[in-house]
Motif scaffolding. Structure first.
Motif, short mmCIF file in Angstrom:
data_model
loop_
_atom_site.label_atom_id
_atom_site.label_comp_id
_atom_site.label_asym_id
_atom_site.label_seq_id
_atom_site.Cartn_x
_atom_site.Cartn_y
_atom_site.Cartn_z
N ARG A 239 0.74 -1.13 0.05
CA ARG A 239 -0.02 -0.05 0.04
C ARG A 239 0.95 1.67 0.31
O ARG A 239 0.36 2.37 -0.94
CB ARG A 239 -1.16 0.23 1.25
N ALA A 240 1.79 1.40 1.47
CA ALA A 240 3.06 2.52 0.85
C ALA A 240 3.41 2.68 -0.11
O ALA A 240 3.73 3.96 -0.77
CB ALA A 240 3.52 2.63 2.21
N GLN A 241 3.80 1.54 -0.68
CA GLN A 241 5.01 1.88 -1.79
C GLN A 241 4.25 1.13 -3.20
O GLN A 241 4.71 1.42 -4.29
CB GLN A 241 6.07 0.86 -1.97
N ASN A 242 3.22 1.66 -3.36
CA ASN A 242 2.53 1.46 -4.55
C ASN A 242 2.71 1.65 -5.44
O ASN A 242 2.91 0.98 -6.54
CB ASN A 242 0.50 1.43 -4.44
N GLN A 243 2.56 2.85 -6.06
CA GLN A 243 3.17 4.28 -7.14
C GLN A 243 4.41 4.12 -7.67
O GLN A 243 4.66 3.44 -8.86
CB GLN A 243 3.07 5.70 -6.80
N ALA A 244 5.49 3.76 -6.63
CA ALA A 244 6.50 3.37 -6.62
C ALA A 244 6.65 2.10 -7.20
O ALA A 244 7.60 1.94 -8.10
CB ALA A 244 7.60 3.46 -5.39
N LEU A 245 6.44 1.27 -6.64
CA LEU A 245 6.31 -0.35 -7.44
C LEU A 245 5.69 -0.56 -8.70
O LEU A 245 5.73 -1.31 -10.26
CB LEU A 245 5.30 -1.47 -6.62
N ARG A 246 4.40 0.32 -8.98
CA ARG A 246 3.48 0.43 -10.26
C ARG A 246 5.04 1.20 -11.78
O ARG A 246 5.42 0.69 -12.50
CB ARG A 246 2.80 1.50 -10.51
N ASP A 247 5.50 2.62 -11.04
CA ASP A 247 6.93 2.68 -11.74
C ASP A 247 7.83 1.49 -12.43
O ASP A 247 8.69 1.82 -13.54
CB ASP A 247 7.81 3.78 -11.40
N LEU A 248 8.21 0.62 -11.18
CA LEU A 248 9.57 -0.72 -11.17
C LEU A 248 8.62 -1.81 -11.94
O LEU A 248 9.69 -2.27 -12.43
CB LEU A 248 9.88 -0.52 -9.58
N PHE A 249 7.82 -1.94 -11.67
CA PHE A 249 7.24 -3.24 -12.24
C PHE A 249 6.12 -3.11 -13.58
O PHE A 249 6.03 -4.13 -13.63
CB PHE A 249 6.53 -4.18 -10.83
N ARG A 250 5.84 -1.89 -13.49
CA ARG A 250 4.91 -1.66 -14.60
C ARG A 250 3.21 -1.67 -14.00
O ARG A 250 2.82 -1.24 -14.01
CB ARG A 250 4.70 -2.42 -15.77
N THR A 251 3.01 -3.50 -13.27
CA THR A 251 2.52 -3.71 -12.77
C THR A 251 1.75 -3.73 -11.27
O THR A 251 3.37 -4.72 -11.48
CB THR A 251 1.31 -4.72 -13.93
N THR A 252 0.58 -3.74 -10.98
CA THR A 252 0.86 -4.33 -9.23
C THR A 252 1.25 -5.61 -9.56
O THR A 252 1.91 -6.71 -8.44
CB THR A 252 -0.29 -3.90 -8.47
N ALA A 253 0.78 -6.23 -10.17
CA ALA A 253 -0.01 -7.74 -10.85
C ALA A 253 1.89 -8.37 -10.21
O ALA A 253 2.50 -9.33 -10.23
CB ALA A 253 -0.56 -8.58 -11.15
N ARG A 254 2.77 -7.38 -11.64
CA ARG A 254 4.01 -8.49 -11.48
C ARG A 254 4.37 -8.26 -10.19
O ARG A 254 5.52 -8.61 -9.94
CB ARG A 254 4.84 -7.48 -12.56
N ALA A 255 4.40 -7.22 -9.44
CA ALA A 255 5.02 -6.86 -8.31
C ALA A 255 5.12 -8.13 -6.93
O ALA A 255 5.80 -8.09 -6.54
CB ALA A 255 5.09 -5.29 -7.83
#
Length: 241
Positions: free
Chosen positions: A199-215
């Motif tokens: 939850r806290a890193q949602n946008q940063a992780l989307r930037d790194l992995f493109r999608t939340t599912a990949r993260a």
């Protein structure tokens, strides 16, 4: 008797008391440890070529990183160059647990999540907020989050030694095969707080992995790489405690 044989016997109805009498020393320690582990999919630690990673190849105080249990959740693996015994870890909610100590031939290898339980800063690929600091003077091996200077004692199950972190750093539960010098990650001791992290890193992780599912993809094999290769911009900061 290994872990799998032990669990098979329990499943077949063999009494725990009898097994503890028949089993080698250390089985009671195993039982206590398993009751504390937050289990996830079991993952073999491998090198960059996909071969089983040999724990004896770890040089003292040179941290490595592997993602587990999710693609976006890196952990720090390190040889602290000293045998580490099991310790009781206190939690603020009273749900204490027993950290099982170091693994490897010298029982000197540990792995902890790189996610700080304070504000969920971590050893990200683009900025290594959480890092390893070797012992100095009377201070033991530490992991420190440079975001707010929370420091954790790796020789004491991740005990908080300074900063605002509310509880110990969660430790990776490693299942070590001494004959092969290989290890599996099987879960965590303590509270890794993955849901809060995502939850806290949602946008940063989307930037790194493109999608939340990949993260959030679960790791079947955990690739171990040097910390310096994982993190483009390591940080350094004072070590409290």
């Amino acid at each position: 008797m290994d872990r799998r044989d032990f669990l098979d016997l329990l499943a077949k109805g063999t009494s725990l008391g009898l097994l503890l009498k028949l089993s080698p020393l250390g089985m009671l320690e195993f039982v206590r440890a398993q009751s504390n582990v937050n289990t996830f999919q079991k993952a073999l630690l491998v090198d960059k070529a996909g071969n089983p990673f040999k724990l004896s190849s770890l040089k003292p105080h040179e941290p490595y990183v592997f993602a587990y249990p999710f693609a976006a959740t890196p952990n720090i693996l390190v040889n602290v160059e000293a045998e580490l015994a099991p310790v009781e870890v206190k939690m603020p909610d009273g749900k204490n647990y027993r950290w099982t100590g170091g693994v490897g031939k010298g029982k000197n290898i540990v792995a902890y999540t790189s996610i700080c339980p304070h504000a969920y800063s971590y050893a990200a690929p683009n900025l290594g907020a959480m890092g390893y600091y070797k012992p100095e003077g009377n201070r033991g091996p530490r992991m420190v989050c440079c975001a707010h200077l929370s420091a954790f004692d790796l020789s004491k199950g991740g005990e908080v030694k300074g900063g605002p972190a509310p509880h110990a750093l969660a430790a990776v539960a490693l299942e070590y095969d001494a004959a092969k010098d290989e290890a599996y990650a099987v879960g965590f001791l303590g509270n890794p707080q993955f849901d809060a992290f995502f939850r806290a890193q949602n946008q940063a992780l989307r930037d790194l992995f493109r999608t939340t599912a990949r993260a959030r993809e679960e790791v079947a094999k955990a690739t171990v790489i040097p910390y310096t290769e994982h993190t483009k911009a390591p940080t350094t900061c004072p070590v409290l405690g």
